[in-house]
Design an enzyme around this catalytic site. Structure first.
Site, mmCIF file in Angstrom:
data_model
loop_
_atom_site.group_PDB
_atom_site.id
_atom_site.type_symbol
_atom_site.label_atom_id
_atom_site.label_comp_id
_atom_site.label_asym_id
_atom_site.label_seq_id
_atom_site.Cartn_x
_atom_site.Cartn_y
_atom_site.Cartn_z
ATOM 1 N N ASP A 13 -4.927 -1.487 -5.414
ATOM 2 C CA ASP A 13 -5.762 -1.010 -6.512
ATOM 3 C C ASP A 13 -5.593 -1.826 -7.785
ATOM 4 O O ASP A 13 -5.705 -1.303 -8.888
ATOM 5 C CB ASP A 13 -5.492 0.484 -6.786
ATOM 6 N N GLN A 223 -5.205 -3.701 0.627
ATOM 7 C CA GLN A 223 -3.880 -3.240 0.176
ATOM 8 C C GLN A 223 -3.193 -4.361 -0.636
ATOM 9 O O GLN A 223 -3.875 -5.060 -1.345
ATOM 10 C CB GLN A 223 -3.007 -2.757 1.338
HETATM 11 P P1 IMP Z 1 -2.132 3.833 5.607
HETATM 12 O O1 IMP Z 1 -2.624 2.457 5.252
HETATM 13 O O2 IMP Z 1 -3.246 4.858 5.623
HETATM 14 O O3 IMP Z 1 -1.326 3.863 6.857
HETATM 15 O O4 IMP Z 1 -1.139 4.306 4.434
HETATM 16 C C1 IMP Z 1 0.105 3.696 4.234
HETATM 17 C C2 IMP Z 1 0.414 3.558 2.752
HETATM 18 O O5 IMP Z 1 -0.440 2.586 2.169
HETATM 19 C C3 IMP Z 1 0.218 4.841 1.949
HETATM 20 O O6 IMP Z 1 1.199 4.901 0.939
HETATM 21 C C4 IMP Z 1 -1.163 4.631 1.331
HETATM 22 O O7 IMP Z 1 -1.332 5.400 0.155
HETATM 23 C C5 IMP Z 1 -1.124 3.154 1.046
HETATM 24 N N1 IMP Z 1 -2.461 2.540 0.976
HETATM 25 C C6 IMP Z 1 -3.275 2.249 2.009
HETATM 26 N N2 IMP Z 1 -4.399 1.669 1.569
HETATM 27 C C7 IMP Z 1 -4.302 1.565 0.237
HETATM 28 C C8 IMP Z 1 -5.153 1.006 -0.783
HETATM 29 O O8 IMP Z 1 -6.242 0.470 -0.550
HETATM 30 N N3 IMP Z 1 -4.659 1.106 -2.059
HETATM 31 C C9 IMP Z 1 -3.467 1.659 -2.346
HETATM 32 N N4 IMP Z 1 -2.641 2.174 -1.436
HETATM 33 C C10 IMP Z 1 -3.055 2.125 -0.151
#
Ligand code: IMP
Length: 428
Positions: A13, A223
């Site tokens: 972000d 990410q």
């Molecule tokens: P996942 O990617 O859904 O498995 O989540 C794993 C971690 O990555 C969590 O802490 C999410 O909040 C974080 N996360 C995943 N995608 C984003 C993004 O686009 N921005 C910020 N945090 C993210």
């Protein structure tokens, strides 16, 4: 200089849209190389606002070829919902290509993501619940379903059977859920096959040919560095390679073709989900930063955790990614502070760490060692050259640049698309 990678420096972000916008008309291809619909970016074009989770932002620009690379995990329901929403608003999406090797997120991945998180209780990761982790787990376990499998029903059925074999035991016996029927999954996936077929390509080959022709290819990382499965704050990370190396493995383009690595870093820090965050604020200053910076998740709507700028993290990201240029975003959010705290090192149980500690427990215990830089009160959203900034804001940028070890080429000073100061061009 045709191969340009864009990566997040912190925990996501950071506002990568600022960099993609800047490259704008010079971009021929935009490639998503990792993650899936866990990302979220809002793109404003004219009076129209678009929220995208899976599609690369380049899909919105005329003449840009958008690619979903092999490193992405694709939820087909989301893919077609986003495409249909864009069609309804008159956006031409015919230039989208999807790698035949990309993996697919199915219903059982979404279910497993949610039940596993619940099972972890206090130790949960705080995932987006979109099935990302379980889909990547299947890929590494060699029981994943790939885009190309949709075009051979026999093979698809065998693979879904293989994938569900152990999972159904787990769902029923451990998580107390119903078993998932093979037919249900196969029918669902097949329902997308004919619509998907024209988009499927050997995207690694297409990109190689484009680079040979001298076209500009932008690799857009989802990410960020500190969420990377290898280099982030494991296990509080996403399940893909969000760093610059992932641009190569996740697209099939050789690393020697990546000419420029652009790191996007916010003038302060935010994080969604669990895990260490040394500069995190829990007081009214944190509330102030969150509301001034509109720090609420695009994908989940969750309030983001907020804290001051962390220089060791930028230094770390610069090294891990080989960052050549930084884009510093949201500098305007800091306007109004008398002095701005910046983390220059960590104190871990009395020991000073100048770099991000390699040991997880050390990072969990890290307390920021802060230095205070003079703030400014003037509105900076209209600044378009470095000299337009108040001297304190210039000094803040120069101090961050010195601490990070690489140049800050672009500074974001407001929400508007053109609210940027370009010190060095990202393409030339
Ligand atoms: P996942 O990617 O859904 O498995 O989540 C794993 C971690 O990555 C969590 O802490 C999410 O909040 C974080 N996360 C995943 N995608 C984003 C993004 O686009 N921005 C910020 N945090 C993210």
């Amino acid at each position: 200089m045709p191969g340009i990678v864009i990566v997040g420096v912190q925990w996501g972000d950071e506002g990568k849209g600022k960099a993609t916008d800047l490259l704008g008309e010079r971009t021929d291809w935009v490639v998503k190389f990792n993650g899936g619909n866990n990302a979220g970016h809002t793109v404003v074009i004219g009076d129209e606002k678009y929220a995208l989770h899976l599609l690369p932002s380049g899909i919105l620009s005329d003449g840009v070829n958008a690619v979903i690379g092999n490193g992405v995990v694709v939820d087909l329901e989301v893919l077609f919902a986003e495409l249909e929403a864009l069609h309804a608003r008159g956006v031409d999406t015919s230039r989208l290509k999807v790698s035949a090797n990309a993996h697919i997120i199915t219903q059982y991945h979404r279910t497993l993501d949610k039940v596993t998180e619940r099972f972890l209780g206090k130790r949960q990761i705080g995932t987006t619940g979109r099935g990302i982790g379980p889909a990547y787990a299947d890929k590494i376990n060699r029981v994943g379903i790939r885009v190309q499998d949709l075009f051979d029903e026999n093979i698809l059925r065998q693979k879904v059977e293989g994938a569900l074999d152990q999972k159904n035991h787990l769902l029923v016996k451990v998580f107390n859920r119903r078993a998932i029927a093979v037919d249900e999954i196969v029918d669902d996936l097949l329902s997308y096959a004919e619509r998907l077929r024209p988009m499927v390509a050997d995207t690694a080959l297409l990109l190689d040919e484009a680079l040979d022709r001298g076209e500009v290819v932008v690799f857009e990382g989802g990410q960020a560095t500190m969420l990377d499965v290898d280099h982030g704050t494991y296990p509080f990370v996403t399940s893909s390679s969000a760093t610059a190396g992932g641009a190569s493995t996740g697209s099939g383009v050789g690393p020697n073709r990546l000419d420029r690595i652009v790191g996007i870093v916010k003038a302060y820090t935010t994080r969604v989900g669990s895990g260490p965050f040394p500069t995190e604020l829990f007081d009214e200053q944190g509330e102030w930063l969150r509301s001034r910076g509109f720090e609420f998740g695009t994908t989940t709507g969750r309030p983001r955790r907020v804290g001051w700028y962390d220089a060791p993290i930028t230094r770390y990201a610069t090294r891990i990614n080989g960052i050549t240029d930084l884009v510093l975003t949201k500098l305007d959010i800091l306007t109004g502070l008398d002095r701005i705290p910046v983390c220059v090192a960590y104190d871990v149980d009395g020991e000073r760490f100048d770099e991000v500690p390699v040991n997880q427990s050390d990072f969990h215990h890290a307390k920021p060692i802060l230095e205070y830089l003079p703030g400014w009160k003037q509105d900076i959203t209209g600044a378009r050259t470095f000299e337009d900034l108040p001297v304190e804001a210039q000094d803040y940028v120069l101090a961050l640049e010195k601490m990070s070890g690489t140049r800050i080429s672009v500074i974001g000073v407001g929400a508007a698309r053109d609210a940027v100061i370009v010190r060095h061009d990202l393409v030339d």
